[in-house]
Design an enzyme around this catalytic site. Structure first.
Site, mmCIF file in Angstrom:
data_model
loop_
_atom_site.group_PDB
_atom_site.id
_atom_site.type_symbol
_atom_site.label_atom_id
_atom_site.label_comp_id
_atom_site.label_asym_id
_atom_site.label_seq_id
_atom_site.Cartn_x
_atom_site.Cartn_y
_atom_site.Cartn_z
ATOM 1 N N GLU A 249 0.886 -1.180 0.000
ATOM 2 C CA GLU A 249 0.000 0.000 0.000
ATOM 3 C C GLU A 249 0.917 1.221 0.000
ATOM 4 O O GLU A 249 1.502 1.565 1.022
ATOM 5 C CB GLU A 249 -0.909 -0.052 1.221
ATOM 6 C CG GLU A 249 -2.204 0.704 1.034
ATOM 7 C CD GLU A 249 -2.162 2.083 1.627
ATOM 8 O OE1 GLU A 249 -1.642 2.994 0.937
ATOM 9 O OE2 GLU A 249 -2.631 2.255 2.750
ATOM 10 N N CYS A 283 -2.104 8.998 2.616
ATOM 11 C CA CYS A 283 -1.815 8.506 1.265
ATOM 12 C C CYS A 283 -2.963 8.772 0.295
ATOM 13 O O CYS A 283 -2.742 8.942 -0.898
ATOM 14 C CB CYS A 283 -1.481 7.024 1.307
ATOM 15 S SG CYS A 283 -2.784 6.030 2.062
HETATM 16 O O1 LIG Z 1 -2.200 6.969 4.569
HETATM 17 C C1 LIG Z 1 -2.877 6.017 4.189
HETATM 18 C C2 LIG Z 1 -3.895 5.373 5.010
HETATM 19 C C3 LIG Z 1 -5.219 6.079 5.006
HETATM 20 C C4 LIG Z 1 -5.982 5.696 6.199
HETATM 21 C C5 LIG Z 1 -7.284 6.435 6.336
HETATM 22 O O2 LIG Z 1 -7.748 7.031 5.386
HETATM 23 O O3 LIG Z 1 -7.878 6.387 7.415
#
Ligand SMILES: O=CCCCC(=O)O
Length: 477
Positions: A249, A283
């Protein structure tokens, strides 16, 4: 001060075998607030041996009992949410209410996987002969090495631990060295819930040493990593050399397409929240705001109006809506990306610089006019920066959305079902949210395509990533 974070190996909290530790800092004050143990290769080997001893029992105990223990862990996490949130805020920076929400969501993640593990049925394939029985057995893949990030120190650990345990796998987690104590408090709930010794282990240390050793270790069968594309590619290459399954991921640079028929109030509320939560260190945060010409000026003004009212401050202060960046490396990265952007036609309509000179605070920032070759338009900023660009027709927006090698998340706002339908198939992304923010729930897939990785951290797809599929054909005649 936060509690020091020790290693959790073979059911025991303990220091590294050689006693090595490293400091942990509060990003709002830059003060040292604790230390974490730094694992050696010997510590890792002990965890793999403990996991190997635990695997047959954890597999044999069955999904119902696994689910019961996991649900107990979820309950402990929920009971302790407020206490763990204050540890998280001190070491990660996010506002304490946001931290608490993350922890409660993590309890939901554990519960969802606890239930879904009970529905890993495999399947029966009708055979060509009445004397032949064909089945597909879903089996746990084996020992997992998980690598979880500092931006969601608990939610991302929860996704890995819960999916592995539900599938019947032991997991050795390398937690985030910047935010170790909250991760340790989370793992403690699994131990106290009665998850057997060796099924969950927790490490901190030198990331390259830990990943090199665990990925190559013959006892480890699966790698699950959340982090940057650069590091993900290195780990995937190592995993490939050892034929290990991966869930990756990785980074993103999400386009947010706002069409001229969109409900701008909904777009504003959704995108401002998604952009500035966790100071943009997400992300799936929207980054390239592609807004159709007719509403561009109006939407830009609305967005700036909302962003300038965001109260930046120490996350421990309940009045703060946005905390600091999690460490000094991110502050340097933001300053360097902004400096480059301004040389490439960018205009900082709002923010563009750090706030104060103590703590890693960066202002909510809106940039317009960037040339396509500005670093900001190509590299994941991982900070509170929204990049605005106008578009004329949908084809132009789609081309820009798909221009980058990333393909993690995308957002679109339109009242037209036809446009929504077209975007659903045209955007190269792992997740697309139209007219709302509907990602990151435990039950839905969470992952990317292209350079944003492969595999899923959510939904049924995540559980399957921790299983192997054995075809058994049995002639009974
Ligand atoms: O940074 C990536 C994970 C995202 C988690 C979320 O949106 O809660």
């Amino acid at each position: 001060m936060n509690p020091d974070a020790q290693l959790f190996v073979a059911g025991r909290w303990r220091p590294a075998e050689d006693g090595a530790t490293a400091p942990v800092y509060n990003p709002a004050t830059e003060e040292e607030i604790g230390r974490h143990a730094v694992a050696s290769v010997g510590d890792l080997d002990e965890a793999v041996e403990a996991a190997a001893r635990a695997f047959p029992g954890w597999r044999a105990i069955g999904p119902l009992e696994r689910s019961r223990l996991m649900r107990r862990a979820a309950g402990l996490v929920r009971d302790r949410a407020a206490a763990i949130a204050s540890i998280m805020t001190a070491e990660q920076g996010k506002p304490v209410a946001e931290a608490e929400r993350e922890i409660r969501n993590s309890a939901d993640i554990i519960e969802w996987f606890a239930e879904e593990g009970r529905r890993a049925y495999g399947r029966v394939i009708p055979s060509r002969s009445p004397d032949v029985m064909q089945t597909v057995l879903e089996e746990p893949i084996g020992i997992v090495a998980g690598f979880s990030p500092w931006n969601f120190p608990i939610a991302q650990a929860a996704r890995k631990i819960a999916a592995a345990l539900a599938a019947g796998c032991p997991i050795i987690l390398k937690g985030p060295e910047d935010t170790p104590a909250c991760c340790a408090a989370f793992v403690a709930a699994f131990a106290e819930a009665g998850i057997p010794e060796g099924v969950v282990s927790l490490f901190f240390g030198d990331p390259a040493t830990i990943s090199d050793h665990l990925i190559a270790h013959p006892g480890v069968r699966k790698i699950s990593f959340t982090g940057s594309t650069t590091v993900g590619k290195l780990l995937a290459a190592k995993a490939g050399a050892h034929m290990k399954r991966c869930t990756m991921e990785l980074g993103g640079h999400a386009p947010a397409i706002v069409c001229d028929d969109a409900d701008l109030d909904v777009a504003l509320k959704t995108l401002a929240m998604a952009k500035f939560r966790n100071a943009g260190q997400v992300c799936i945060a929207p980054t390239r705001f592609l807004v159709q010409h007719r509403v561009y000026d109006a939407f830009l003004d609305m967005f700036i109006g909302t962003a300038k009212d965001i109260r930046v401050g120490n996350g421990a202060d309940p009045a703060s809506a946005m905390g600091p960046l999690a460490h000094g490396r991110r502050l340097e990265a933001m300053e360097s990306l902004l400096a480059d952007g301004l040389k490439h036609g960018g205009v900082a309509e709002l923010g563009g610089q750090r706030v104060g000179n103590k703590g890693h605070f960066f202002a909510p920032t809106v940039v317009t006019g960037l040339a396509r070759d500005a670093r900001l338009m190509n590299e994941e900023p991982f900070g509170p920066v929204a990049l605005f660009a106008p578009f004329n027709d949908l084809e132009e927006a789609i081309a820009e959305a798909n221009r980058l090698p990333y393909g993690l998340a995308a957002y679109a706002f339109t009242r037209s079902a036809a446009v929504a339908h077209k975007l659903s198939s045209a955007i190269e992304t792992g997740m697309l949210s139209i007219n709302h923010h509907g990602m990151s729930l435990p039950e839905v897939p969470h992952g990317g395509i292209k350079d944003s990785g492969y595999g899923s951290e959510g939904g049924l797809e995540a559980l399957k990533g921790y299983m192997t599929f054995k075809f058994v054909t049995h002639a009974v005649g």
